[in-house]
Design an enzyme around this catalytic site. Structure first.
Site, PDB file in Angstrom:
ATOM      1  N   SER A   9       0.839  -1.195   0.000  1.00  0.00           N
ATOM      2  CA  SER A   9       0.000   0.000   0.000  1.00  0.00           C
ATOM      3  C   SER A   9       0.874   1.245   0.000  1.00  0.00           C
ATOM      4  O   SER A   9       1.639   1.489   0.936  1.00  0.00           O
ATOM      5  CB  SER A   9      -0.912   0.003   1.230  1.00  0.00           C
ATOM      6  OG  SER A   9      -1.538   1.264   1.308  1.00  0.00           O
ATOM      7  N   HIS A  34      -1.190  -1.114  -4.290  1.00  0.00           N
ATOM      8  CA  HIS A  34      -2.491  -0.807  -3.684  1.00  0.00           C
ATOM      9  C   HIS A  34      -2.534   0.695  -3.402  1.00  0.00           C
ATOM     10  O   HIS A  34      -1.688   1.233  -2.698  1.00  0.00           O
ATOM     11  CB  HIS A  34      -2.649  -1.613  -2.387  1.00  0.00           C
ATOM     12  CG  HIS A  34      -3.982  -1.445  -1.732  1.00  0.00           C
ATOM     13  ND1 HIS A  34      -5.109  -2.149  -2.112  1.00  0.00           N
ATOM     14  CD2 HIS A  34      -4.375  -0.637  -0.708  1.00  0.00           C
ATOM     15  CE1 HIS A  34      -6.126  -1.788  -1.350  1.00  0.00           C
ATOM     16  NE2 HIS A  34      -5.718  -0.870  -0.493  1.00  0.00           N
ATOM     17  N   ASP A  36      -4.743   3.899  -1.979  1.00  0.00           N
ATOM     18  CA  ASP A  36      -5.871   4.241  -1.109  1.00  0.00           C
ATOM     19  C   ASP A  36      -6.350   5.664  -1.365  1.00  0.00           C
ATOM     20  O   ASP A  36      -5.676   6.629  -0.998  1.00  0.00           O
ATOM     21  CB  ASP A  36      -5.447   4.104   0.352  1.00  0.00           C
ATOM     22  CG  ASP A  36      -5.244   2.647   0.744  1.00  0.00           C
ATOM     23  OD1 ASP A  36      -6.187   1.860   0.557  1.00  0.00           O
ATOM     24  OD2 ASP A  36      -4.148   2.308   1.224  1.00  0.00           O
ATOM     25  N   MET A  38      -8.895   8.502  -0.402  1.00  0.00           N
ATOM     26  CA  MET A  38      -9.798   8.894   0.700  1.00  0.00           C
ATOM     27  C   MET A  38     -10.267  10.324   0.482  1.00  0.00           C
ATOM     28  O   MET A  38      -9.488  11.180   0.056  1.00  0.00           O
ATOM     29  CB  MET A  38      -9.055   8.814   2.038  1.00  0.00           C
ATOM     30  CG  MET A  38      -8.440   7.457   2.329  1.00  0.00           C
ATOM     31  SD  MET A  38      -7.722   7.411   3.979  1.00  0.00           S
ATOM     32  CE  MET A  38      -6.817   5.861   3.895  1.00  0.00           C
ATOM     33  N   HIS A  67      -8.323   1.465  -4.329  1.00  0.00           N
ATOM     34  CA  HIS A  67      -9.302   1.265  -3.261  1.00  0.00           C
ATOM     35  C   HIS A  67      -9.965   2.615  -2.977  1.00  0.00           C
ATOM     36  O   HIS A  67      -9.343   3.507  -2.395  1.00  0.00           O
ATOM     37  CB  HIS A  67      -8.546   0.727  -2.026  1.00  0.00           C
ATOM     38  CG  HIS A  67      -9.386   0.507  -0.826  1.00  0.00           C
ATOM     39  ND1 HIS A  67      -8.850   0.234   0.424  1.00  0.00           N
ATOM     40  CD2 HIS A  67     -10.726   0.508  -0.645  1.00  0.00           C
ATOM     41  CE1 HIS A  67      -9.823   0.086   1.309  1.00  0.00           C
ATOM     42  NE2 HIS A  67     -10.973   0.259   0.693  1.00  0.00           N
ATOM     43  N   MET A  69     -12.128   4.848  -0.992  1.00  0.00           N
ATOM     44  CA  MET A  69     -12.830   5.102   0.282  1.00  0.00           C
ATOM     45  C   MET A  69     -13.479   6.465   0.160  1.00  0.00           C
ATOM     46  O   MET A  69     -13.072   7.440   0.802  1.00  0.00           O
ATOM     47  CB  MET A  69     -11.823   5.031   1.440  1.00  0.00           C
ATOM     48  CG  MET A  69     -11.458   3.601   1.797  1.00  0.00           C
ATOM     49  SD  MET A  69      -9.935   3.505   2.746  1.00  0.00           S
ATOM     50  CE  MET A  69      -8.763   3.510   1.411  1.00  0.00           C
ATOM     51  N   MET A 138     -11.871  -5.439   4.979  1.00  0.00           N
ATOM     52  CA  MET A 138     -11.107  -4.484   5.792  1.00  0.00           C
ATOM     53  C   MET A 138     -10.850  -5.125   7.144  1.00  0.00           C
ATOM     54  O   MET A 138     -11.785  -5.448   7.881  1.00  0.00           O
ATOM     55  CB  MET A 138     -11.890  -3.183   5.969  1.00  0.00           C
ATOM     56  CG  MET A 138     -12.037  -2.338   4.716  1.00  0.00           C
ATOM     57  SD  MET A 138     -10.488  -1.957   3.882  1.00  0.00           S
ATOM     58  CE  MET A 138      -9.539  -1.168   5.181  1.00  0.00           C
ATOM     59  N   ASP A 176      -7.063  -6.266   3.884  1.00  0.00           N
ATOM     60  CA  ASP A 176      -6.481  -4.926   3.915  1.00  0.00           C
ATOM     61  C   ASP A 176      -6.506  -4.354   5.328  1.00  0.00           C
ATOM     62  O   ASP A 176      -7.569  -4.061   5.869  1.00  0.00           O
ATOM     63  CB  ASP A 176      -7.267  -4.026   2.948  1.00  0.00           C
ATOM     64  CG  ASP A 176      -6.621  -2.661   2.786  1.00  0.00           C
ATOM     65  OD1 ASP A 176      -5.498  -2.463   3.282  1.00  0.00           O
ATOM     66  OD2 ASP A 176      -7.259  -1.797   2.150  1.00  0.00           O
TER      67      ASP A 176
HETATM   68  C1  DX5 Z   1      -6.674   1.667   5.354  1.00  0.00           C
HETATM   69  C2  DX5 Z   1      -6.180   1.398   3.951  1.00  0.00           C
HETATM   70  C3  DX5 Z   1      -5.104   0.390   3.897  1.00  0.00           C
HETATM   71  C4  DX5 Z   1      -3.839   0.816   4.573  1.00  0.00           C
HETATM   72  C5  DX5 Z   1      -3.173  -0.400   5.114  1.00  0.00           C
HETATM   73  O1  DX5 Z   1      -7.757   2.508   5.320  1.00  0.00           O
HETATM   74  O2  DX5 Z   1      -7.246   0.918   3.153  1.00  0.00           O
HETATM   75  O3  DX5 Z   1      -4.835  -0.017   2.567  1.00  0.00           O
HETATM   76  O4  DX5 Z   1      -2.963   1.500   3.727  1.00  0.00           O
HETATM   77  O5  DX5 Z   1      -2.087   0.010   5.872  1.00  0.00           O
HETATM   78  P1  DX5 Z   1      -1.415  -0.963   6.924  1.00  0.00           P
HETATM   79  O6  DX5 Z   1      -0.910  -2.151   6.175  1.00  0.00           O
HETATM   80  O7  DX5 Z   1      -0.324  -0.120   7.512  1.00  0.00           O
HETATM   81  O8  DX5 Z   1      -2.456  -1.350   7.938  1.00  0.00           O
HETATM   82 ZN    ZN Z   2      -6.712  -0.010   1.169  1.00  0.00          ZN
END
Ligand code: DX5
Ligand code: ZN
Length: 223
Positions: A9, A34, A36, A38, A67, A69, A138, A176
Site C-alpha cells: 500500500s 495498492h 488508497d 480517501m 481502493h 474510500m 477491511m 487490507d
Molecule cells: C486503510 C487502507 C489500507 C492501509 C493499510 O484505510 O485501506 O490499505 O494503507 O495500511 P497498513 O498495512 O499499515 O495497515
Molecule cells: Zn486499502
C-alpha cells in the site's frame, strides 16, 4: 495450488520520494500497487485522487489496485480507469446501487471489487458474489495505515472463502489492514488471495525482503 498476490500500500510510502518507493516496488516480487483514495467524507482523512494515480501509473510496472474510500464512487469510476486503474474497489457501505456500480466498473474494462468494513457481514454479498472480481475485507477500520489487525477478520475470511467456493465465484479475497509477517500465513490458510501490506512493508528495514517473505508463505490445506 493457489498462489497468492502481495499488494504493497503506497499510503505508507514516503510521498516526498514517491518515485523511489514506486521503483522499489517495481523491483520487488510484489504483484500489485495498492492505492488508497480517501475523500474526507467516507473516511476522515484525505489522501489523493486521480491525478496522483495517473502519475503513479506512469512509473509503475505492475497493475494498480485502486481502493476508493469515497462517497458516491460511481461519479469517478471513469476517471480512475482513465488514470490507469486495473482493479477498482468500492465500499459496500458507500453504494446503495452496488450491482449497478459493479457493472459500471466492469464496463470500463477494469476488474471490479467490493470492500467490506469490519462490521459488515459477508452474507450481505450473497446476491452479488458472482458479479465481483474481488472482495476486500477491511481488517482495520478504513481511514489510516498502521492500525492493529482486527482478529475477527480471520473467521470472516473463512466464511467468505466458503461463500465464494460454494457459489463457484471467481472473486479474489483481499485482506487490507494490519497485515504483516505475523499473520500472513494464517490469512492464507483461511483462504486469502491478496495481501495488502502498508506499514509492514515500508516501515521495515528491508522492504524488498519483507515483500519477498510475504510472497514466500504458503497455505497448506488438509484434505
Ligand atoms: C486503510 C487502507 C489500507 C492501509 C493499510 O484505510 O485501506 O490499505 O494503507 O495500511 P497498513 O498495512 O499499515 O495497515
Ligand atoms: Zn486499502
Amino acid at each position: 495450488m493457489r498462489k497468492h498476490l502481495v499488494a504493497p500500500s503506497v499510503l505508507a510510502a514516503d510521498f516526498a520520494r514517491l518515485g523511489e518507493d514506486i521503483e522499489l516496488v517495481n523491483n520487488s516480487e510484489a504483484d500489485w500497487f495498492h492505492l488508497d483514495v480517501m475523500d474526507g467524507r467516507f473516511v476522515q482523512n484525505i489522501t489523493f485522487g486521480m491525478f496522483i494515480v495517473e502519475a503513479i501509473h506512469k512509473l509503475a510496472r505492475k497493475p494498480l489496485d485502486v481502493h476508493l474510500m469515497i462517497v458516491e464512487p460511481e461519479r469517478y469510476i471513469g476517471d480512475f480507469r482513465k488514470a490507469g486503474a486495473h482493479v477498482i474497489t468500492v465500499h459496500y457501505e458507500a453504494c446503495p446501487h452496488l450491482h449497478r456500480t459493479i457493472h459500471q466498473i466492469k464496463d470500463t474494462g477494469a476488474l471490479a471489487g467490493v470492500a467490506l468494513n469490519p462490521h459488515t457481514p459477508v452474507h450481505l454479498l450473497e446476491d452479488i458474489i458472482e458479479d465481483v472480481d474481488l472482495v476486500c475485507l477491511m481488517s482495520v477500520n478504513p481511514g489510516k495505515g498502521g492500525q492493529k489487525f482486527i482478529y475477527q477478520s480471520l473467521p470472516k475470511t473463512r466464511k467468505l472463502r466458503e461463500l465464494i467456493d460454494t457459489r463457484n465465484s471467481k472473486a479474489l479475497i483481499e485482506i487490507d489492514g494490519g497485515v504483516g509477517l505475523h499473520n500472513a500465513e494464517a490469512l492464507l490458510q483461511a483462504g486469502a488471495d491478496v495481501l495488502v501490506a502498508g506499514s509492514s512493508v515500508f516501515a521495515a528495514e528491508d522492504p524488498v525482503a519483507t515483500i519477498q517473505a510475504l510472497k514466500a508463505f504458503e497455505a497448506v490445506f488438509d484434505f
